[in-house]
Each structure stands twice: as structure tokens, then as C-alpha cells.
Design a protein around this motif. Structure first.
Motif, short mmCIF file in Angstrom:
data_model
loop_
_atom_site.label_atom_id
_atom_site.label_comp_id
_atom_site.label_asym_id
_atom_site.label_seq_id
_atom_site.Cartn_x
_atom_site.Cartn_y
_atom_site.Cartn_z
N ASP A 192 40.97 -11.41 29.46
CA ASP A 192 40.08 -10.84 28.58
C ASP A 192 40.50 -9.85 27.60
OD1 ASP A 192 37.18 -11.61 30.49
OD2 ASP A 192 39.12 -11.62 31.58
N CYS A 193 39.77 -9.85 26.67
CA CYS A 193 39.72 -8.81 25.57
C CYS A 193 38.81 -7.59 26.10
CB CYS A 193 39.29 -9.19 24.34
SG CYS A 193 40.49 -10.26 23.35
N TRP A 194 38.99 -6.57 25.83
CA TRP A 194 38.48 -5.15 26.39
C TRP A 194 37.05 -5.24 25.62
CZ3 TRP A 194 37.69 -2.18 30.13
CH2 TRP A 194 36.94 -0.94 29.89
N HIS A 195 35.83 -5.25 26.28
CA HIS A 195 34.61 -4.97 25.75
C HIS A 195 33.84 -3.70 26.51
CE1 HIS A 195 35.28 -9.05 24.83
NE2 HIS A 195 34.43 -9.00 23.77
N ARG A 199 27.68 -6.58 28.50
CA ARG A 199 26.53 -7.18 27.97
C ARG A 199 26.97 -8.27 27.07
NH1 ARG A 199 22.15 -4.04 28.76
NH2 ARG A 199 22.54 -1.71 29.15
N ARG A 200 26.35 -9.26 27.36
CA ARG A 200 26.73 -10.76 26.64
C ARG A 200 28.03 -11.29 27.18
NH1 ARG A 200 24.84 -7.42 22.53
NH2 ARG A 200 26.98 -7.00 21.87
N ALA A 201 28.45 -10.87 28.48
CA ALA A 201 29.67 -11.44 29.07
C ALA A 201 29.43 -12.74 29.30
CB ALA A 201 30.02 -10.35 30.22
N PRO A 202 30.32 -13.61 29.48
CA PRO A 202 30.33 -15.09 29.62
C PRO A 202 29.70 -15.15 31.25
CG PRO A 202 32.35 -14.71 28.76
CD PRO A 202 31.72 -13.42 28.83
N ALA A 203 28.81 -16.05 31.34
CA ALA A 203 28.10 -16.44 32.68
C ALA A 203 28.93 -17.37 33.47
CB ALA A 203 26.70 -16.52 32.57
N TRP A 208 36.76 -13.63 28.53
CA TRP A 208 35.87 -13.33 27.37
C TRP A 208 37.14 -12.83 26.11
CZ3 TRP A 208 31.66 -8.43 27.45
CH2 TRP A 208 30.99 -8.76 26.37
N PHE A 209 37.20 -13.63 25.55
CA PHE A 209 38.37 -13.65 24.52
C PHE A 209 37.87 -13.61 23.08
CE2 PHE A 209 42.20 -14.99 22.15
CZ PHE A 209 43.09 -13.97 22.49
N ASN A 210 38.33 -12.67 22.19
CA ASN A 210 38.29 -12.70 20.73
C ASN A 210 39.42 -12.81 20.13
OD1 ASN A 210 36.08 -10.34 22.04
ND2 ASN A 210 35.27 -12.11 20.90
N ARG A 214 43.24 -6.28 19.98
CA ARG A 214 44.26 -5.58 20.51
C ARG A 214 44.12 -4.99 21.70
NH1 ARG A 214 49.00 -6.17 18.66
NH2 ARG A 214 49.33 -4.04 19.07
N SER A 215 43.12 -4.83 22.25
CA SER A 215 42.86 -4.25 23.49
C SER A 215 42.41 -5.32 24.57
CB SER A 215 41.53 -3.25 23.42
OG SER A 215 42.39 -2.01 22.60
N ARG A 216 43.23 -5.29 25.50
CA ARG A 216 43.12 -6.22 26.80
C ARG A 216 42.42 -5.31 28.01
NH1 ARG A 216 45.66 -11.08 25.12
NH2 ARG A 216 44.87 -11.73 26.90
#
Length: 255
Positions: A192-195, A199-203, A208-210, A214-216
Motif C-alpha cells: 500500500d501507499c501511505w494514507h 477513510r475510503r480504504a478499499p473494502a 490501496w495504491f496510487n 512516494r510514501s509506503r
């Protein structure tokens, strides 16, 4: 003690099954990849990584350290978890393994990692609540001693596992899913990328990758993590190029 980044609690239902490696990728396994592909991992190209310095008791940058090195920058044996690898190095290994085997190997998603780490538990830690049971994992224990006799300032009181740095993979008990070293030994890269929150994370449990982030995300406690960082819900943001003596990785395979 949940941080804002660990909220809100949310429901995940995996759409597809997955198989997870029993332990982190080892130096020997990573060596076969490097020798087969002539791949140059990030720390090798950069010429340095972050190691534990016994003299000062701090983590410091040291030249000449890469995936072949242990937590202190010395040569690592093949049964040790590979350290000093970036998330790009981990993904390159998984891609190579997929090509060699014909199976869909990749890094686990953050949801997959926590599900596997908990193995049905709902407590603060992978083992539940309270102090870690004897022999459960390589954690920061109040009874641990470094080669020169140092101790941890923030540790599980009364716990000792016989290791100051990482242990060879698989030395501690498996969890209910047959997996080892998820809650200790090394923290691990996930896909995953960092969030800053869920909120709005995959169910569906997918990463969760964009593209271009740059931040993982790094998950799981390590041999040098504080008790708060050994919690099952703990997560951390790290730059994609980061390499150090605490973070390794394992792979999963879609089934």
C-alpha cells in the motif's frame, strides 16, 4: 493507544484467497534473485544504509552496507531475514519469483498483513492483551542485552528472547495460521501507499495504491520496536527508497 492514522476501524471482506509465506524472505533467497538477474538493490547503488551502532546505541548511516549485511552492518548468514531493502527491491524480488514459478507473487496488502498477523485474535497484540507469552516472538524485552550489555529504554518488562538483533527466520512459534515472525523480528513492507487514515480504504482487502506515490506502508513489530509499535494495528509511513536494519519483507501468492 491507536493513532489517528489507524482509524476508523472498518470492515474488509477479501474477494479472493491468498497464501502467505511462512517467514520473511531470507538473505539466501534474496541472493538467488540477485545472482540470477544481476539486479542492483537500492542500498548497493547508494553505497550505504542505516544500521545499529553498538558504541552509541543509536541507528546511524554506514557506508558499504546493503542486503548482504546484518543489523550492525556485518555479513549476514543466509538464514537471516534480508534487511536494507527498499520497497522497490521487494517488489522486484516478487516479480522475479512470479516469473520463475508462474504464480502471482506480490507483496501483501496492509489488510492481508493485519489479518494474517492477528490470526483470529482481536486484542492489542497478535497474542492478545498484556505481556507477551514466553517465546512468542523476537521483541524488545527488558531482559534482552546487547553484546556490550545495553538494555532497551522502552521494552516489555520481564520478557527476553535471547536475541538483540534479528533472529534467523522461523525460530519463534507459529501463529494459528502457521505463520512466523509477523509480530516481531523484522517489520515488513506491504503493497500500500501511505494514507493518513483508513477513510475510503478499499473494502476488498486489496492494496490501496496510487501510482507514483512516494510514501509506503510498513507493518509489524521488529526486534527494535517499542511495545506500542508491536501492536497489531500499528502502521508506519516510510519513503519508498528507505533501507534500514529493521525492515524486511515477505510475499503472498494469489489462490
Amino acid at each position: 493507544d491507536a493513532a489517528d492514522a489507524e482509524k476508523p476501524a472498518h470492515y474488509v471482506r477479501f474477494d479472493r484467497g491468498f497464501a502467505m509465506a511462512r517467514h520473511p524472505v531470507t538473505v539466501g533467497e534474496f541472493r538467488r534473485f540477485v545472482e540470477a538477474t544481476q539486479y542492483r538493490p537500492r542500498a548497493t547503488r547508494r553505497g550505504h544504509s542505516i544500521v545499529y551502532d553498538e558504541r552509541s546505541g543509536n541507528f546511524v548511516r554506514r557506508s558499504g552496507v546493503d542486503w548482504r549485511s546484518d543489523y550492525a552492518g556485518q555479513p549476514a548468514s543466509d538464514d537471516m531475514p534480508v534487511l536494507h531493502v527498499s520497497v522497490y527491491d521487494a517488489e522486484a524480488y516478487a516479480e522475479w519469483l512470479a516469473g520463475q514459478t508462474g504464480h502471482g507473487y506480490r507483496l501483501p496488502s496492509e489488510a492481508e498483513y493485519e489479518y494474517a498477523l492477528r490470526a483470529g485474535q482481536q486484542g492489542r497484540y497478535a497474542w492478545g492483551n498484556g505481556q507477551p507469552p514466553r517465546g512468542v516472538a523476537n521483541l524488545t524485552g527488558g531482559n534482552d542485552r546487547s553484546p556490550s550489555g545495553r538494555t532497551w529504554n522502552n521494552a516489555f518488562v520481564g520478557y527476553g528472547d535471547g536475541y538483540w538483533g534479528p533472529a534467523p527466520v522461523g525460530r519463534f512459534r507459529a501463529n494459528a495460521f502457521g505463520l512466523k515472525d509477523l509480530d516481531g523480528n523484522t517489520s515488513e513492507w506491504v503493497g500500500d501507499c501511505w494514507h493518513a487514515s483508513y477513510r475510503r480504504a478499499p473494502a476488498d482487502g486489496a492494496a490501496w495504491f496510487n501510482p507514483g506515490c512516494r510514501s509506503r506502508v510498513v507493518r509489524g513489530g521488529s526486534w527494535a520496536s517499542s511495545p506500542a509499535q508491536a501492536r497489531a494495528a500499528w502502521r508506519s509511513s516510510s519513503d519508498s527508497d528507505m533501507t534500514n536494519a529493521r525492515v524486511g519483507f515477505r510475499v503472498v501468492r494469489g489462490i
